[in-house]
Design a protein around this motif. Structure first.
Motif, PDB file in Angstrom:
ATOM      1  N   ALA A 173      46.393  38.487  60.524  1.00  0.00           N
ATOM      2  CA  ALA A 173      47.315  38.534  61.673  1.00  0.00           C
ATOM      3  C   ALA A 173      47.513  37.108  62.475  1.00  0.00           C
ATOM      4  O   ALA A 173      48.520  36.787  63.019  1.00  0.00           O
ATOM      5  N   ASP A 174      46.607  36.261  62.485  1.00  0.00           N
ATOM      6  CA  ASP A 174      46.735  34.928  62.926  1.00  0.00           C
ATOM      7  C   ASP A 174      47.368  33.883  62.049  1.00  0.00           C
ATOM      8  O   ASP A 174      47.749  32.727  62.559  1.00  0.00           O
ATOM      9  N   LEU A 175      47.555  34.339  60.599  1.00  0.00           N
ATOM     10  CA  LEU A 175      48.304  33.489  59.871  1.00  0.00           C
ATOM     11  C   LEU A 175      49.532  33.570  59.144  1.00  0.00           C
ATOM     12  O   LEU A 175      50.540  33.150  59.014  1.00  0.00           O
ATOM     13  N   ILE A 176      49.927  35.300  59.191  1.00  0.00           N
ATOM     14  CA  ILE A 176      51.126  35.636  58.769  1.00  0.00           C
ATOM     15  C   ILE A 176      51.732  36.799  59.478  1.00  0.00           C
ATOM     16  O   ILE A 176      50.989  37.530  60.078  1.00  0.00           O
ATOM     17  N   GLU A 177      52.905  36.558  59.674  1.00  0.00           N
ATOM     18  CA  GLU A 177      53.691  37.703  60.602  1.00  0.00           C
ATOM     19  C   GLU A 177      54.673  38.680  59.635  1.00  0.00           C
ATOM     20  O   GLU A 177      54.434  38.355  58.462  1.00  0.00           O
ATOM     21  N   GLY A 178      55.009  39.717  59.904  1.00  0.00           N
ATOM     22  CA  GLY A 178      55.803  40.582  59.421  1.00  0.00           C
ATOM     23  C   GLY A 178      54.957  41.625  58.682  1.00  0.00           C
ATOM     24  O   GLY A 178      53.687  41.557  58.701  1.00  0.00           O
ATOM     25  N   GLN A 179      55.683  42.418  57.912  1.00  0.00           N
ATOM     26  CA  GLN A 179      55.125  43.607  57.193  1.00  0.00           C
ATOM     27  C   GLN A 179      54.237  43.289  56.060  1.00  0.00           C
ATOM     28  O   GLN A 179      54.695  42.128  55.344  1.00  0.00           O
ATOM     29  N   ARG A 180      53.051  43.618  55.810  1.00  0.00           N
ATOM     30  CA  ARG A 180      52.321  43.374  54.260  1.00  0.00           C
ATOM     31  C   ARG A 180      52.726  43.943  53.219  1.00  0.00           C
ATOM     32  O   ARG A 180      52.741  43.193  52.251  1.00  0.00           O
ATOM     33  N   MET A 225      40.324  37.584  41.883  1.00  0.00           N
ATOM     34  CA  MET A 225      41.143  37.873  42.848  1.00  0.00           C
ATOM     35  C   MET A 225      41.419  36.460  43.721  1.00  0.00           C
ATOM     36  O   MET A 225      40.800  35.659  43.205  1.00  0.00           O
ATOM     37  N   THR A 226      42.217  36.498  44.514  1.00  0.00           N
ATOM     38  CA  THR A 226      42.761  35.497  45.292  1.00  0.00           C
ATOM     39  C   THR A 226      42.397  35.677  46.704  1.00  0.00           C
ATOM     40  O   THR A 226      42.530  36.659  47.089  1.00  0.00           O
ATOM     41  N   VAL A 227      42.123  34.554  47.668  1.00  0.00           N
ATOM     42  CA  VAL A 227      41.635  34.653  48.842  1.00  0.00           C
ATOM     43  C   VAL A 227      42.131  33.403  49.600  1.00  0.00           C
ATOM     44  O   VAL A 227      41.974  32.330  48.851  1.00  0.00           O
ATOM     45  N   ILE A 228      42.870  33.603  50.575  1.00  0.00           N
ATOM     46  CA  ILE A 228      43.203  32.330  51.448  1.00  0.00           C
ATOM     47  C   ILE A 228      41.803  31.516  51.537  1.00  0.00           C
ATOM     48  O   ILE A 228      41.136  31.777  52.121  1.00  0.00           O
ATOM     49  N   ASP A 229      42.326  30.195  51.096  1.00  0.00           N
ATOM     50  CA  ASP A 229      41.286  29.405  50.984  1.00  0.00           C
ATOM     51  C   ASP A 229      40.360  29.008  52.378  1.00  0.00           C
ATOM     52  O   ASP A 229      39.278  28.566  52.620  1.00  0.00           O
ATOM     53  N   SER A 230      40.971  29.036  53.469  1.00  0.00           N
ATOM     54  CA  SER A 230      40.476  29.005  54.866  1.00  0.00           C
ATOM     55  C   SER A 230      39.762  30.046  55.317  1.00  0.00           C
ATOM     56  O   SER A 230      39.091  30.155  56.310  1.00  0.00           O
ATOM     57  N   PRO A 233      51.563  33.652  47.938  1.00  0.00           N
ATOM     58  CA  PRO A 233      52.836  34.382  47.425  1.00  0.00           C
ATOM     59  C   PRO A 233      54.211  34.265  48.647  1.00  0.00           C
ATOM     60  O   PRO A 233      55.328  34.043  47.697  1.00  0.00           O
ATOM     61  N   ILE A 234      53.913  33.873  49.561  1.00  0.00           N
ATOM     62  CA  ILE A 234      54.874  33.806  50.586  1.00  0.00           C
ATOM     63  C   ILE A 234      55.155  32.435  50.905  1.00  0.00           C
ATOM     64  O   ILE A 234      54.173  31.747  51.360  1.00  0.00           O
ATOM     65  N   PRO A 235      56.285  31.562  50.713  1.00  0.00           N
ATOM     66  CA  PRO A 235      56.433  30.183  51.245  1.00  0.00           C
ATOM     67  C   PRO A 235      56.384  30.268  52.805  1.00  0.00           C
ATOM     68  O   PRO A 235      56.859  30.857  53.537  1.00  0.00           O
ATOM     69  N   LEU A 236      55.418  29.372  53.269  1.00  0.00           N
ATOM     70  CA  LEU A 236      55.083  29.283  54.824  1.00  0.00           C
ATOM     71  C   LEU A 236      55.191  27.765  54.886  1.00  0.00           C
ATOM     72  O   LEU A 236      54.784  27.150  54.246  1.00  0.00           O
ATOM     73  N   ASP A 237      55.488  27.528  56.108  1.00  0.00           N
ATOM     74  CA  ASP A 237      55.247  25.896  56.727  1.00  0.00           C
ATOM     75  C   ASP A 237      54.175  26.274  58.075  1.00  0.00           C
ATOM     76  O   ASP A 237      54.618  26.499  58.972  1.00  0.00           O
ATOM     77  N   PRO A 238      53.056  25.466  57.952  1.00  0.00           N
ATOM     78  CA  PRO A 238      52.490  24.870  56.696  1.00  0.00           C
ATOM     79  C   PRO A 238      52.197  25.728  55.698  1.00  0.00           C
ATOM     80  O   PRO A 238      51.733  27.086  55.919  1.00  0.00           O
TER      81      PRO A 238
END
Length: 168
Positions: A37-44, A123-128, A151-156
């Motif tokens: 929730a702190d990194l990505i918005e919108g539907q999963r 598996m893949t996990v967000i590195d942070s 998989p979703i382009p984000l800035d940063p």
């Protein structure tokens, strides 16, 4: 009542989808420790995507039920050549840290071996997400050194660590 883990049917998906959204996104996700929730918005995800997983012979979506209520899930995908992929692991945020995720991971590994003949899981996990990576390391997964784009382009941009476990 014990936890029942079984392959999802299309009929399970309307009850599962809100659990996934609560676990990954929004304010309710913050009740648990695995959220994005702190990194990505919108539907999963959405029902069409979940239906595609259920209908695909090279994938299994396992749901966890207790007392007739769906409380979590995990996805297993056959990548061929003995490799399976673990994804979409979630447990309702109000029930996290009670060992349910461990049971779902174990069920996913069994499915990868028994259904797809896999001898390793990745598996893949967000590195942070260090605490989440440490959870998987305690289950026998190791960081492979490979990184992938989120998989979703984000800035940063976000990057994913690839974790791998041999399945004995």
């Amino acid at each position: 009542m014990p936890l029942l883990i079984h392959p999802a049917s299309r009929d399970d998906l309307p009850r599962l989808h809100p659990v996934i959204e609560r676990a990954y996104r929004g304010e309710t996700a913050r009740q648990g420790w695995t959220h994005e929730a702190d990194l990505i918005e919108g539907q999963r995800t959405n029902l069409d995507t979940l239906q595609g997983i259920v209908d695909d012979a090279a994938q299994r979506l396992l749901v966890a039920e207790r007392d007739g209520e769906i409380i979590g899930c995990v996805q297993v995908s056959d990548r061929g050549n003995g490799l399976a992929y673990l994804g979409l692991l979630c447990v309702d945020p109000t029930l996290q840290a009670a060992g349910l995720g461990k049971q779902l991971v174990a069920a996913a590994e069994t499915t990868a071996r028994d259904t797809f003949g896999a001898d390793r899981m990745e598996m893949t996990v967000i590195d942070s997400r260090r605490k989440l990576i440490e959870f998987y390391e305690r289950r026998g997964y190791a960081i492979s050194g490979e990184k992938r784009d989120f998989p979703i382009p984000l800035d940063p941009p976000l990057f994913m660590d690839v974790l791998v476990k041999p399945l004995a």
